[in-house]
Design an enzyme around this catalytic site. Structure first.
Site, short mmCIF file in Angstrom:
data_model
loop_
_atom_site.label_atom_id
_atom_site.label_comp_id
_atom_site.label_asym_id
_atom_site.label_seq_id
_atom_site.Cartn_x
_atom_site.Cartn_y
_atom_site.Cartn_z
CG ASP A 29 7.47 3.29 11.55
OD1 ASP A 29 7.93 3.11 12.69
OD2 ASP A 29 6.34 3.75 11.33
CG PHE A 30 12.62 2.63 5.30
CD1 PHE A 30 11.71 2.50 4.26
CD2 PHE A 30 13.96 2.33 5.06
CE1 PHE A 30 12.12 2.08 3.00
CE2 PHE A 30 14.37 1.91 3.81
CZ PHE A 30 13.45 1.79 2.78
CG ASP A 33 8.53 -1.70 8.18
OD1 ASP A 33 8.13 -2.28 9.21
OD2 ASP A 33 7.97 -0.71 7.69
CE LYS A 103 1.63 0.65 6.31
NZ LYS A 103 1.90 1.23 7.63
CE LYS A 275 -6.66 -1.26 2.47
NZ LYS A 275 -7.70 -0.64 3.33
#
Length: 653
Positions: A29-30, A33, A103, A275
């Protein structure tokens, strides 16, 4: 530059397909991204090359299910890859209080409730339209199906994931059954949730964390923490921790703490989400076309650290595969101390040229099993030599089978303790010795209680030995012993298949039993005699010779002989009426079952084939014959009805 942008887009589309549609990612994923970020930057610098179908504007793969238009957009998060970028984000939002959460590395979904009842569930898709996976989501035990005290309308967003413990258990089972292993928990979860058969989803035992109420402002909620507390009170699982901080240093410290805890969790995380807590502040900040301005996802970089490779040890899996593992000087990675890492297989060691004494680079990157990603050649000791895989099994001493076309190397031991359960499962299976009531759970219990250590030990069992086992009882114990006793009379062909000799399947077992008649004759046959048998090639003959020469095989055969297991086969070839002929069956047969017809052809010296070619001698066609019949007619191959075939084989009989 235009070519570079198009190249990046093609690469991202390819990896999107691997990730979303095939659940088989080829990069982390890194890395993905980073590639996406590079494309976003280039499109900002060169807006003349922007396109609507760019991966920067689209998320997700192709649909398998009915499309669902989300009531509220399921926005994605802006990724940050350093604390400097995170501080820039916090500065833009005027350092208002922020909630920090794990996450979760899973699949995002929306759950819709009406009057407290779950009415629909959908995947995120592109954020505007997802896929209707309601029935599959209902199989997840942690998702409440009916709520008490809930508002009339409630839309909840969550992340479906697979626990590490469940992932490991599923892969252990798939290894036993010689199925491809699942790549990682995230892809296992995504593939499971998008199964067309909801029962398959149920068997995968998925979990969920819920992290947002999509219509929270309509319910009078004022903050994210308030929404999470409400979700928790209604029975939804939420993040185990969601503290609120204002000071950037406190937020960074919390993210670091979460990262350090990764090794202790039963679920994968690939970052931390920051958030804005206040809904009023969120409304003021708004969103871009793709991201909310009030949230950011800090992505943990893959940790890569150097350490000393002290030794290489071999483990033997339950299917006999030898796996090399590195013994390392302990090094801290992703919150845990790593002292071992997988080296995968023979080809991996050769490709990386990994040697004992090397300084190696190790990473974990959120995955369950640490791995070596490279060697530091300049730090290699002068006396380090290339590593050679063992020629014999380190557990039982049996020879190791090596195929230049495969990376895997396997132990060939008939009684290897490391692969006992898998070997026994094969031995008792329906096409082998067909021992009813002797499934995996029973075999595992017999092994655990030290009642059996080889297939031959099954024939020593008594009802009183197995009756105390969990869920067994007197009747089940007696039935099992009767089934084991009945298996003694199975045909030699089944026993040959049950042995699990490499390259010797059901068909070869039948051919050998029919040609030689007894196991002793097969044990005495030389390579020339074996290869003289139809359909038995040199590789199969060598495999038989190697297997029968091992001490473990000799011990097993002797023990089965003593137990009274049948070593004699039916003479499979009753005549040579069909000798040298290749026959294809097609359509619905009425005089025979497909299996009966195949066995009849083989008993008369013929060969049953599944496809029509120029070498086909004849085709036997039943009702509703299709493409095989057409191809036979095109090639001019004789086509017989069942009645004509029956008349042919009965001539002169």
């Amino acid at each position: 530059m235009k070519e570079r942008i198009e190249q990046l887009r093609e690469q991202l589309r390819y990896h999107n397909k691997k990730y979303y549609d095939e659940d088989a990612p080829e990069i982390s994923d890194f890395e993905y991204d980073r590639m996406l970020r590079q494309l976003e930057t280039l499109e900002e610098e060169y807006p003349q090359y922007r396109t609507e179908d760019s991966p920067t504007n689209r998320v997700g793969g192709s649909a398998k299910f009915s499309p669902v238009a989300h009531r509220y957009p399921l926005e994605s998060l802006h990724d940050v890859f350093s604390f400097e970028e995170l501080c820039e984000f916090l500065e833009k939002i005027d350092h208002v209080p922020c909630c920090v959460e794990y996450k979760i590395d899973g699949l995002s979904v929306a759950l819709e409730y009406e009057h407290g009842v779950l009415v629909r569930g959908a995947t995120r898709g592109d954020g505007v339209t997802g896929e209707d996976v309601t029935e599959n989501l209902k199989t997840i035990a942690e998702i409440p199906k009916v709520l008490t005290g809930a508002p009339e309308q409630l839309v909840v967003r969550g992340e479906v994931y697979m626990r590490r413990s469940v992932f490991e258990a599923i892969n252990a089972q798939r290894e036993l059954e010689e199925q491809p292993l699942l790549a990682n928990p995230r892809n296992a979860a995504a593939g499971s949730l998008r199964q067309l058969d909801s029962e398959m989803t149920r068997q995968r035992r998925l979990s969920i964390f819920c992290f947002n109420i999509q219509n929270g402002d309509e319910l009078g909620l004022t903050s994210h923490v308030e929404a999470l507390d409400l979700l928790k009170s209604l029975g939804f699982p939420v993040s185990p921790r969601y503290p609120v901080y204002t000071d950037p240093q406190d937020i960074i410290a919390e993210i670091q703490s979460m990262g350090e805890s990764r090794g202790e969790l039963d679920f994968d995380i690939d970052g931390a989400v920051v958030k804005v807590d206040s809904f009023a502040a969120r409304a003021r900040l708004g969103s871009t076309a793709k991201f909310p301005r009030w949230a950011a996802a800090y992505k943990y970089p893959p940790e890569v650290k150097p350490t000393l490779l002290k030794d290489i040890v071999i483990t033997v899996g339950r299917t006999g595969v030898l796996t090399p593992n590195a013994v390392l000087d302990p090094v801290r990675l992703a919150g845990t101390t790593v002292s071992r890492a997988t080296l995968h297989n023979r080809d991996f060691i050769r490709e990386k040229d990994v040697r004992i004494g090397d300084t190696v680079l190790v990473r974990k990157a959120g995955e369950i099993i640490p791995e070596i990603v490279g060697v530091v050649p300049e730090q290699r000791p002068a006396d380090a030599v290339p590593y050679q895989m063992p020629r014999v099994c380190p557990v039982c001493g049996a020879p190791v089978a090596e195929d230049e076309d495969e990376a895997a190397m396997r132990c060939t031991g008939a009684e290897c303790p490391a692969q006992l359960l898998r070997n026994l499962m094969h031995f008792v299976s329906r096409d082998a010795m067909d021992i009813d009531g002797c499934g995996q759970a029973v075999l595992a219990a017999l092994i655990e209680n030290k009642l059996i250590a080889s297939a031959a030990d099954l024939y020593k069992l008594r009802a009183e030995d197995v009756q105390p086992l969990e869920r067994m009882g007197e009747k089940s114990a007696n039935n099992l012993i009767q089934a084991i006793e009945a298996s003694k009379s199975r045909d030699l062909s089944r026993l040959l298949f049950a042995f699990g000799i490499r390259h010797i399947g059901q068909k070869a077992g039948k051919v050998l039993a029919g040609e030689f008649g007894t196991l002793d004759a097969i044990l005495e046959a030389d390579e020339e005699q074996l290869t003289a048998v139809r359909d038995i090639g040199a590789t199969m003959a060598q495999s038989i010779i190697q297997w029968r020469g091992q001490e473990q095989s000799k011990h097993l055969i002797a023990a089965l002989r003593e137990a009274g297991v049948n070593f004699t086969g039916e003479q499979a070839v009753k005549s040579d009426k069909l000798a040298g002929k290749t026959i294809v069956l097609t359509g619905t047969l009425s005089l025979f079952t497909r299996k009966q017809a195949t066995e009849l052809i083989e008993s008369l010296g013929g060969r049953a084939s599944g496809s029509v070619s120029k070498k086909t001698s004849m085709v036997v066609a039943g009702e509703n014959a299709g493409s095989k019949l057409k191809k036979a007619n095109d090639l001019g191959i004789p086509v017989l009805t069942e009645q004509e075939f029956q008349a042919l084989i009965q001539e002169d009989n």
